[in-house]
Design a protein around this motif. Structure first.
Motif, PDB file in Angstrom:
ATOM      1  N   LEU A 173       0.831  -1.214   0.000  1.00 46.22           N
ATOM      2  CA  LEU A 173       0.000   0.000   0.000  1.00 46.22           C
ATOM      3  C   LEU A 173       0.860   1.257   0.000  1.00 46.22           C
ATOM      4  O   LEU A 173       0.551   2.223  -0.722  1.00 46.22           O
ATOM      5  CB  LEU A 173      -0.944  -0.004   1.205  1.00 46.22           C
ATOM      6  N   GLN A 174       1.904   1.260   0.785  1.00 43.98           N
ATOM      7  CA  GLN A 174       2.805   2.406   0.844  1.00 43.98           C
ATOM      8  C   GLN A 174       3.441   2.648  -0.532  1.00 43.98           C
ATOM      9  O   GLN A 174       3.521   3.789  -0.995  1.00 43.98           O
ATOM     10  CB  GLN A 174       3.886   2.173   1.904  1.00 43.98           C
ATOM     11  N   ALA A 175       3.881   1.599  -1.182  1.00 45.16           N
ATOM     12  CA  ALA A 175       4.489   1.737  -2.501  1.00 45.16           C
ATOM     13  C   ALA A 175       3.469   2.220  -3.519  1.00 45.16           C
ATOM     14  O   ALA A 175       3.770   3.072  -4.368  1.00 45.16           O
ATOM     15  CB  ALA A 175       5.103   0.407  -2.940  1.00 45.16           C
ATOM     16  N   ALA A 176       2.231   1.697  -3.456  1.00 42.50           N
ATOM     17  CA  ALA A 176       1.185   2.124  -4.383  1.00 42.50           C
ATOM     18  C   ALA A 176       0.838   3.585  -4.172  1.00 42.50           C
ATOM     19  O   ALA A 176       0.638   4.340  -5.140  1.00 42.50           O
ATOM     20  CB  ALA A 176      -0.059   1.252  -4.202  1.00 42.50           C
ATOM     21  N   GLN A 177       0.764   4.032  -2.908  1.00 42.58           N
ATOM     22  CA  GLN A 177       0.480   5.432  -2.623  1.00 42.58           C
ATOM     23  C   GLN A 177       1.586   6.331  -3.136  1.00 42.58           C
ATOM     24  O   GLN A 177       1.326   7.387  -3.721  1.00 42.58           O
ATOM     25  CB  GLN A 177       0.274   5.640  -1.119  1.00 42.58           C
ATOM     26  N   ALA A 178       2.826   5.921  -2.946  1.00 46.02           N
ATOM     27  CA  ALA A 178       3.963   6.717  -3.421  1.00 46.02           C
ATOM     28  C   ALA A 178       3.958   6.796  -4.951  1.00 46.02           C
ATOM     29  O   ALA A 178       4.240   7.843  -5.533  1.00 46.02           O
ATOM     30  CB  ALA A 178       5.269   6.117  -2.922  1.00 46.02           C
ATOM     31  N   TYR A 179       3.621   5.690  -5.594  1.00 45.06           N
ATOM     32  CA  TYR A 179       3.625   5.633  -7.049  1.00 45.06           C
ATOM     33  C   TYR A 179       2.503   6.463  -7.644  1.00 45.06           C
ATOM     34  O   TYR A 179       2.700   7.178  -8.631  1.00 45.06           O
ATOM     35  CB  TYR A 179       3.523   4.187  -7.508  1.00 45.06           C
ATOM     36  N   THR A 180       1.309   6.376  -7.058  1.00 49.23           N
ATOM     37  CA  THR A 180       0.148   7.066  -7.620  1.00 49.23           C
ATOM     38  C   THR A 180      -0.032   8.485  -7.083  1.00 49.23           C
ATOM     39  O   THR A 180      -0.766   9.275  -7.648  1.00 49.23           O
ATOM     40  CB  THR A 180      -1.144   6.287  -7.325  1.00 49.23           C
ATOM     41  N   GLY A 181       0.635   8.796  -5.952  1.00 50.00           N
ATOM     42  CA  GLY A 181       0.484  10.109  -5.356  1.00 50.00           C
ATOM     43  C   GLY A 181      -0.828  10.283  -4.617  1.00 50.00           C
ATOM     44  O   GLY A 181      -1.235  11.411  -4.312  1.00 50.00           O
ATOM     45  N   LEU A 182      -1.540   9.226  -4.355  1.00 48.96           N
ATOM     46  CA  LEU A 182      -2.817   9.310  -3.635  1.00 48.96           C
ATOM     47  C   LEU A 182      -2.622   9.314  -2.145  1.00 48.96           C
ATOM     48  O   LEU A 182      -1.827   8.727  -1.572  1.00 48.96           O
ATOM     49  CB  LEU A 182      -3.731   8.147  -4.032  1.00 48.96           C
TER      50      LEU A 182
END
Length: 182
Positions: A173-182
């Motif tokens: 989740l942390q990586a996905a948030q960092a990648y998407t900027g959400l």
């Protein structure tokens, strides 16, 4: 014997995990100085318990393909000296009960007497079937088992190649948030 099993598990991990992650595999020159294991039989049989057919085949079939590819590369490179690996596959057919997984591990460990078992595919199958390998003193490597406490529940012969969900999910989740900027 346990040392030889650890060497085989290590060799498989060098090939199965990187292939699943689409990482370049080591070339023979990277490990050509490794000593070949001694006192192995001509053929070392390894069991695979996977959901190769049925609704969960999208997990099990690629796992079978990856293990077959790794074994082909290990055999072709001669990593085990004069010995070769042979894969015996038991399909649990994505059965809704865990009897198929239990029976598959029992067959591989008691009848076929494999050196080790890879699988089963799901954590729930591992909770049900891995104790059979534990009771028979056969190492079992869960390739896709992320449930908490599997190693502690099963015992010293259970290993897994995947971190538990409590570690994996927050970092994903942390990586996905960092990648998407959400």
């Amino acid at each position: 014997m346990r040392k030889h099993i650890l060497m085989i598990v290590t060799a498989l991990m060098l090939f199965v995990v990187p292939s699943a992650l689409a990482v370049d595999l080591p070339q023979k020159g990277d490990v050509e100085d490794w000593p070949a294991p001694a006192n192995l039989p001509d053929v070392v049989e390894i069991g695979l318990v996977a959901d190769v057919t049925g609704p969960i085949a999208f997990y099990g079939a690629p796992q079978q393909d990856g293990v077959e590819m790794a074994i082909d590369e290990i055999n072709a490179a001669g990593y085990l000296g004069e010995s070769t690996l042979r894969l015996l596959v038991e399909d649990t057919a994505s059965a809704p009960t865990y009897n198929e997984a239990i029976n598959a591990v029992a067959k591989l460990t008691e009848e076929d007497e494999v050196t080790m078992v890879l699988g089963p595919t799901l954590s729930s199958e591992a909770f049900a079937a891995a104790p059979v390998a534990q009771e028979n003193g056969t190492p079992i490597l869960g390739r896709s088992n992320a449930a908490e406490n599997l190693p502690q529940t099963i015992g010293e012969y259970y290993f897994r190649a995947l971190m538990p969900e409590s570690t994996m999910i927050p970092y994903t989740l942390q990586a996905a948030q960092a990648y998407t900027g959400l």
